[in-house]
Write an enzyme that holds these catalytic residues in place. Structure first.
Site, PDB file in Angstrom:
ATOM      1  N   ASP A 266      33.824  30.874  44.040  1.00 44.65           N
ATOM      2  CA  ASP A 266      34.386  31.252  42.733  1.00 44.65           C
ATOM      3  C   ASP A 266      35.842  31.707  42.887  1.00 44.65           C
ATOM      4  O   ASP A 266      36.133  32.648  43.612  1.00 44.65           O
ATOM      5  CB  ASP A 266      33.504  32.386  42.165  1.00 44.65           C
ATOM      6  CG  ASP A 266      33.782  32.670  40.707  1.00 44.65           C
ATOM      7  OD1 ASP A 266      34.726  32.084  40.148  1.00 44.65           O
ATOM      8  OD2 ASP A 266      33.039  33.486  40.122  1.00 44.65           O
ATOM      9  N   ASP A 326      32.794  31.047  31.195  1.00 43.61           N
ATOM     10  CA  ASP A 326      31.425  31.561  31.315  1.00 43.61           C
ATOM     11  C   ASP A 326      30.628  31.371  30.028  1.00 43.61           C
ATOM     12  O   ASP A 326      31.122  31.646  28.930  1.00 43.61           O
ATOM     13  CB  ASP A 326      31.451  33.051  31.668  1.00 43.61           C
ATOM     14  CG  ASP A 326      31.933  33.287  33.088  1.00 43.61           C
ATOM     15  OD1 ASP A 326      32.422  32.327  33.724  1.00 43.61           O
ATOM     16  OD2 ASP A 326      31.829  34.426  33.570  1.00 43.61           O
TER      17      ASP A 326
HETATM   18  C1  GLA Z   1      32.852  34.438  37.174  1.00 44.26           C
HETATM   19  C2  GLA Z   1      31.929  33.224  37.150  1.00 44.26           C
HETATM   20  C3  GLA Z   1      30.536  33.656  36.744  1.00 44.26           C
HETATM   21  C4  GLA Z   1      30.015  34.714  37.712  1.00 44.26           C
HETATM   22  C5  GLA Z   1      30.991  35.882  37.769  1.00 44.26           C
HETATM   23  C6  GLA Z   1      30.626  36.865  38.866  1.00 44.26           C
HETATM   24  O1  GLA Z   1      33.043  34.971  35.907  1.00 44.26           O
HETATM   25  O2  GLA Z   1      32.420  32.239  36.273  1.00 44.26           O
HETATM   26  O3  GLA Z   1      29.650  32.543  36.728  1.00 44.26           O
HETATM   27  O4  GLA Z   1      29.847  34.141  38.980  1.00 44.26           O
HETATM   28  O5  GLA Z   1      32.312  35.436  38.030  1.00 44.26           O
HETATM   29  O6  GLA Z   1      31.520  37.936  38.931  1.00 44.26           O
END
Ligand code: GLA
Length: 505
Positions: A266, A326
């Protein structure tokens, strides 16, 4: 939470834009704070690179990159990209040494930024994490995994960082008990929040909530499940835990030793260091580290669908790549994300999938009709099916939605060709997905708030002759259809069919 990102900026008024170029920091910050906690300071910087202007906005509570900068006299408009398809405008007023920024229509006071002094600039530069060596981009051969979209569970949507060893084992037991494992949900993905500290040798350890990662992996494997884990190419994950910056190879080896089968990587604070244009080799670096560590792992690229990831995600070793920001357990968010995937269909296929983010089914803030749309759309898209609710206390109807055999069969169809939108009439949409055996999945979606009759001709569906039909959610076969289909569809609902040509007599 600190997040910083960078990307190419389209400039409308180039001459004037020079005035906004350079670095800005929050007015309320003094040199002392800047030296102590530079990562908690709001910083906007805009400079020339890659043949245009590029920008980076560090806002402790906001993920964003300026993708457009317009300046008319004293007025500035920045368009901040949170993720693909999620752009937020910010209006600013520029004076000689002040820039005030606010969302249009917002009643909150604007953020006031000032020019840092030469010394402060030096401090910012000195403390900024340095670029690591990154490989020259090339196409990594496929790792042979994820020939159909991955299926499993992830902690993030429901638990966020409130996770521990016990919870994961209980979730694993529940996946078995509910029949979800047998329906295909085998990856148990621990998202952000498991990480502890590095020891003197640089080895990353889990935090105290995960006393024995290898033991946990063994437990999952003994139960016919697989372990997924999460890290970031930056110094910190999105939730502020230790990232893999500068420790990529070691971390890949550690994960392999534990028995990890899936890694989500990520972007988060990597945006402090690299421009979006550098994402491909940064991801390739970790993919190569995993290969070198010797244990096959599904590689999940997460950078919110920026930098046209679908064009390079497979080359960088990705088995799936997020195409959006998200998801949330809200009709508006889920449907906006899901229905914006049409044009990405050509980029996915066996071993490399578009990922419109994890499932919200069972989290309780959408209606059953809306969750049916969520499942149907994700199946049409050949999206990974990663459940995100508290499986330990699943409502029976959530399990029924998640384990519907015919919906999963559409998602996992061996042709691996994502569906496309073929009809759009206001809030009514028809999507088709070609399936093995000359069959076609057809979804009649009603995005509107009123019941509606949705019709489509066989010409629109690309179907010739007559077809037998299965109504997937009603679990019944329909009379043979010829020429067109029509159905009454509830608000925010779907009728999902599988059509199969019948021989002409
Ligand atoms: C980002 C990702 C999410 C999750 C969070 C964790 O926002 O897009 O899917 O993994 O980080 O902190």
């Amino acid at each position: 939470m600190l997040v910083a990102v960078a990307a190419a900026v389209a400039v409308v008024d180039t001459a004037a834009a020079q005035e906004i170029a350079g670095t800005w920091v929050s007015q309320e910050v003094d040199a002392e704070i800047l030296g102590r906690e530079p990562q908690h300071v709001r910083v906007l910087s805009i400079r020339e690179a890659h043949g245009g202007l590029i920008g980076r906005l560090i806002v402790p509570t906001l993920v964003g990159i300026p993708v457009a900068v317009e300046q008319h006299g004293d007025h500035v408009r920045l368009v901040i990209q949170m993720a693909r398809g999620m752009e937020t405008p910010l209006d600013g007023t520029l004076t000689a040494d002040r820039l005030s920024l606010a969302s249009p229509g917002s009643t909150s006071p604007p953020a006031i930024l000032r020019r840092p002094s030469a010394e402060e600039l030096q401090v910012l530069e000195r403390l900024a994490p340095k670029k690591l060596s990154i490989p020259t981009m090339k196409a990594l051969p496929p790792n042979g995994l994820a020939r159909t979209p991955p299926m499993g569970f992830s902690t993030w949507n429901h638990f966020q960082t409130a996770i521990d060893d016990r919870t994961i084992r209980d979730v694993a037991d529940a996946l078995v008990k509910t029949g979800m494992r047998d329906a295909g949900y085998v990856y148990v993905n621990i998202d952000d929040g498991w990480q502890g500290a590095r020891d003197a040798h640089g080895t990353l350890h889990p935090n105290e909530k995960f006393p024995d990662m290898k033991g946990l992996a063994d437990y999952l494997h003994e139960h016919g499940l697989k372990l997924g884990i999460y890290t970031s190419p930056g110094p910190q994950s999105c939730a502020g835990f230790e990232g893999s910056y500068g420790h990529e190879a070691e971390d890949a080896r550690t994960f392999a030793q534990w028995g990890v089968d899936y890694l989500k990587y990520d972007w988060c604070s990597a945006g402090l260091i690299y421009d979006d244009a550098e994402m491909p080799p940064v991801y390739l670096k970790m993919a190569e580290a995993i290969r070198a560590a010797g244990r096959p792992m599904v590689f999940s690229i997460c950078q919110y669908g920026r930098a046209d990831v679908w064009k390079w995600g497979a080359d960088a070793g990705g088995n799936l790549w997020r195409t959006t920001g998200d998801i949330a357990d809200q009709w508006q968010v889920m449907s906006t994300i899901g229905f914006a995937q049409d044009e990405l269909a050509p980029f996915a296929g066996p071993g490399h999938w578009n990922d419109p983010d994890m499932l919200e089914v069972g989290n309780g803030r959408m209606t059953t009709a809306e969750y049916r749309t969520h499942m149907s759309l994700w199946a049409l898209l050949a999206a990974p099916l990663i459940a995100g609710h508290d499986v330990r206390s699943s409502a029976p109807d959530a399990v029924a939605l998640l384990t519907n055999r015919d919906v999963i069969a559409i998602d996992q169809d061996p042709l691996g060709r994502p569906g496309r939108r073929v009809v759009q009439r206001g809030p009514l949409e028809v999507w088709t997905r070609p399936l093995a055996g000359k069959r076609t999945a057809v979804a009649l979606f009603n995005r509107g708030a009123e019941p509606a009759k949705i019709e489509a001709s066989f010409v629109e569906l690309g179907i010739d002759g007559r077809a037998g039909a299965l109504d997937v959610w009603a679990e019944r076969s329909l009379d043979v259809l010829e020429g067109r289909i029509a159905a009454d569809v509830e608000p925010h609902g779907v009728v999902l069919l599988v059509l199969e040509p019948v021989q002409r007599r």
